[in-house]
Structure formats: C-alpha cells, structure tokens
Design a protein around this motif. Sequence first.
Motif, short mmCIF file in Angstrom:
data_model
loop_
_atom_site.label_atom_id
_atom_site.label_comp_id
_atom_site.label_asym_id
_atom_site.label_seq_id
_atom_site.Cartn_x
_atom_site.Cartn_y
_atom_site.Cartn_z
N PRO A 174 -33.90 -51.04 -30.36
CA PRO A 174 -33.92 -50.19 -31.56
C PRO A 174 -33.10 -48.93 -31.37
O PRO A 174 -33.02 -48.37 -30.27
CB PRO A 174 -35.41 -49.86 -31.73
N SER A 175 -32.48 -48.49 -32.45
CA SER A 175 -31.72 -47.25 -32.43
C SER A 175 -32.66 -46.06 -32.46
O SER A 175 -33.86 -46.19 -32.69
CB SER A 175 -30.78 -47.21 -33.63
N ALA A 176 -32.09 -44.88 -32.26
CA ALA A 176 -32.89 -43.66 -32.32
C ALA A 176 -33.50 -43.49 -33.71
O ALA A 176 -34.63 -43.02 -33.85
CB ALA A 176 -32.02 -42.45 -31.97
N GLY A 177 -32.74 -43.89 -34.74
CA GLY A 177 -33.26 -43.79 -36.10
C GLY A 177 -34.46 -44.71 -36.31
O GLY A 177 -35.45 -44.32 -36.93
N GLN A 178 -34.37 -45.94 -35.81
CA GLN A 178 -35.48 -46.88 -35.93
C GLN A 178 -36.73 -46.36 -35.21
O GLN A 178 -37.85 -46.48 -35.70
CB GLN A 178 -35.10 -48.24 -35.36
N VAL A 179 -36.51 -45.79 -34.03
CA VAL A 179 -37.64 -45.25 -33.27
C VAL A 179 -38.28 -44.08 -34.02
O VAL A 179 -39.51 -43.94 -34.05
CB VAL A 179 -37.18 -44.83 -31.86
N THR A 180 -37.46 -43.25 -34.63
CA THR A 180 -38.00 -42.14 -35.42
C THR A 180 -38.90 -42.65 -36.55
O THR A 180 -39.99 -42.13 -36.79
CB THR A 180 -36.85 -41.29 -36.00
#
Length: 521
Positions: A111-117
């Motif tokens: 997952p990208s940083a955006g998905q994790v956020t």
Amino acid sequence: MKTLGHWLTSPWRRSAVAAVAGALPVLAYPAPSLWWCGYVALVPWLLLLRTAPTGKRAAFDGWCGGFGFMLAMHHWLLPSLHVFTIVLAALLGALWAPWGWLVRRLLGGLPSAGQVTVALLVLPSGWLAAELVRSWQGLGGPWGMLGSSQWQVEPALRLASVGGVWLLSYLLVAVNVAVAVLVAVRRARVPAVATLVATAAATSAAWAFSPRPAVDGQVRIAVVQPGVIAGPDSRFAREEQLTRRLAGQDVDLIVWGESSVGFDLGDRPDLARRLADLSRTTGADILVNVDARRSDTPGIYKSSVLVGPEGLTGERYDKMRLVPFGEYIPARSLLGWVTSVGKAAGEDRRRGSQPIVMNIGDDLRVGPLVCFETAFPDMTRHLTREGVDVLIGQSSTSTFQHSWAPEQHASLAALRAAETGRPMVHSTLTGVSAVYGPSGQRIGSWLGTDASAARIYEIPLAHGTTPYVRYGDWTVHAAMLILALWAAGEGARTLWLRRSDPEPRVPPARTGHGSPARPGR
C-alpha cells in the motif's frame, strides 16, 4: 517468512492462527490486566489479514479472529451455557468479517502512503462499527469493548471523559494499525509515525485541557458483601449481621448487592421491619436489591429498593436491561432448548420502564443500576444528566466466582465514573466490590471474592459536566461518517474507472463463407 507463509497455506492452520490472534487482546483485561498489551495485541491479527490471498479469505480470517476474541472474553460462560457459548461466539465473531475484508483491502500488498493514511482512519472506524452492533443488549451488550481494557490507566480515563470508552477503542485500534504498518510496510512509515504522534498529542491535550471534576464534598457509603452463602434466608441473616457492625460509624448510605433479598418485601413485612430496624440502628438508609416475584404485578423483577428508618421509602428501580439467557431467553419458542443444556433462565424476568434517581436525605442523589447495566455508557450518562451525585451498581457474579468475570465487571465502574465525572460504587454479593472516584481513580481497596465483610468508603463528590456527558457518542458518529465517506469514495472511484475505460467494441464474427450479414456470400 516464506516457511511461515507456506505453513499458512493450509486453510485449517490459517483459521486456527486467526482465532488465536483474535484472542490475544483479552490479556489486557482483568484478571491478567496486562493493559499495555492493548496497544499491540491486534498486530498479529492485522498482519495475518493483510496477507490473505483473497478478500473472501480475509473476511473468513476476520470471522475466525472475532470468534477467538469473543470466546476468550466470555469463556467464563461455559459452565452455564456449555456448547451454546461457542455458538454465541461464532455468531458475534461474524461481526469482524467485514473488518477483515477492510484490512486486506486497505493494507494488502504494497500500500502507498495515501492508502495507509486512509486505513488509519477507516480501520478503527470499522472496529467501532462491530462494537456498536454487538453493544445492543440483545447481543450481550458492550461487555469487553477494547477501550475498557484501559480502566486503570489515568491518561486513558481522562480521554474517556472526552469521548467515552468509544474514543479509547478507536485510538487503540489506530495505534495497533500504525504498529502493524511499521512492522510490515516500510514505504509508508511516515503516516504510521504521524498517527502515533497524533495519539500522544491527543492524550496530552486531554490531560491538559479537558475539564476536571470539581470536588466539592464527601460522602460515606458502606458496601455489604456477604460472600457465597446458600439460600436467601441465610444470606439475609449474614447481610443483617454485617450491617449491624456499621452502627455508630456515621454512614450516609449502605448498599447491598444484587439479589441480596430473595423475597418480595410486600409479601414479607417481617423482612421489611428488620431492614427498617437496621436503618435506625446504623442511622443510614439501606439500598437493597430484591429478586423475587412481585405481589402487586405479575412476573419476577430485579429491583433496587430503598429502605429507611420508617420502612420502605417508595424509591424503587426495576432493572431495564436484562442479561440474555441469564435472565431471559431471546425468542424462547426457538431457543428455549438452551435451558436443557445449561443454566439459562427458566422464566423470563420482567423489565423496568425507566431509570430512577433516588433521594437520600436532603442533599444526596444516587442512580442505581443492576448487574451488567454498568457496561452501558448511555445509562450512566443519562443518570448524570438527571443530576445524580453518586452512581451505584448492584451485582452478583457468584455463578462465575472462580473466573475472570468478577474482576472484569468491577473494572467497568472505573470507566463509567471517568466518563461522567461522578463517583461510582460497585457492590456485589460475592465480590469483586469496588469504589471509584469522579476521575475513575480507585477509592480504597477491592473486596475480593474471598471476602465476607462490610466496608466504609470515603467518597469525594464532584459536579460539573464532562465533554462526554455533554456531547455523547460523538466518536461513534464520526466513525460512521468516516466509513460512509470512504464507501462513497470507493463507489465513485469504481464508477469513474468504468466510464473512463469502456469495454472495446467487438466486431461481429465473420463466417468462413462471407460477410456476417450474408453468411452465404
């Protein structure tokens, strides 16, 4: 890791691991009381869910983990409900199937940083959705909410005064998700660290700025705990003996436990006279709990009854929220067979219609609750808004004497006190009896399950309104909004992808003899 991954390819092994991982958080609750486990206990389960081969498998792992959590939390019901405890755990565990799917959807793969956020907001909200559904009294009520594991952590109690036990659950899941990301998703460590910092900042802000209960008085309340005694007559005699020891000690109120009187006082005027005599001897009103068939109305009620020097005062509270299977059988025509395999209720008890605030003397107002009603934050919040000075829970966990249940039950009063800014007395027949101050701090020592005693507690009184009493379950509303916005965003994204990438037109198939319109030419 590859060896472990290969070992988990077996569906049965994976299911067993999910159930064990789901059970780990129970270590944070009494009796183990390893409260710090609550901040990492979900991590193994999260790591398993994110590596599920399919969304369907992740949902099943969520179900298995929920089953393990519910069974571990309620294992002490096995002697009473036997195999039906496992059935209940399986039914309630299904509430975590959507959560399992969510974990894989948001944290699966790389997952990208955006998905994790997004995951750090949505996954705690999904957990709260499961807790909200199972908090319905027909499903057993909010016993064992994740946030209640922090009942003895002072900063957590301060947060409870802001957002209730719901806020604690939300933040605990967020911290667990952040730790899981730090372990498994190196590329997205920034939002994980930011979540941990934000949680610490929120706790610090609550500590510094949330209103503290203003202590403005004190009251002396005695708890009478007779211990394990067979028979209502023998129990009453022991309670009477213990209560007489309180004479001359300037007590404001004496509290007996749940089912402390096994006869309707209207049918037994002799018992009413003995209670009135005790009240005169001690100089204090006595709050007893009657578990008996009523003479003035059909059915069995559990009722908190106040007795003064002149006898029954007329102050009475009938229990409103009954324990499923313990005090009534849901859909008895279908599930009545449970009584043949366990200690389920042979006859449904009747429900009360409204909460009651009782007046003790001229300047003390108390709000009684019975048994697992102390698990419901909305009930103590309502009583606080009605102006109570002291919350009182009358309980009996004698059936579960040698289990974790008495300690779990006693710990709930600390959360209710912290949420409302009102002290709470938890009085039982057989232990554990406990008292907490208006910030949720323990007052005096517990009366354990081995005690048969009467103990006086000096309880500070406080007034003012906590943010939780004022604003209610705002954490739940925010979580549901987050889920709704995420679902709407996912729906819009799917629709946009379909429109932006239409299916290519497929030309009509030609035959081997000519055009499609005229196959023969």
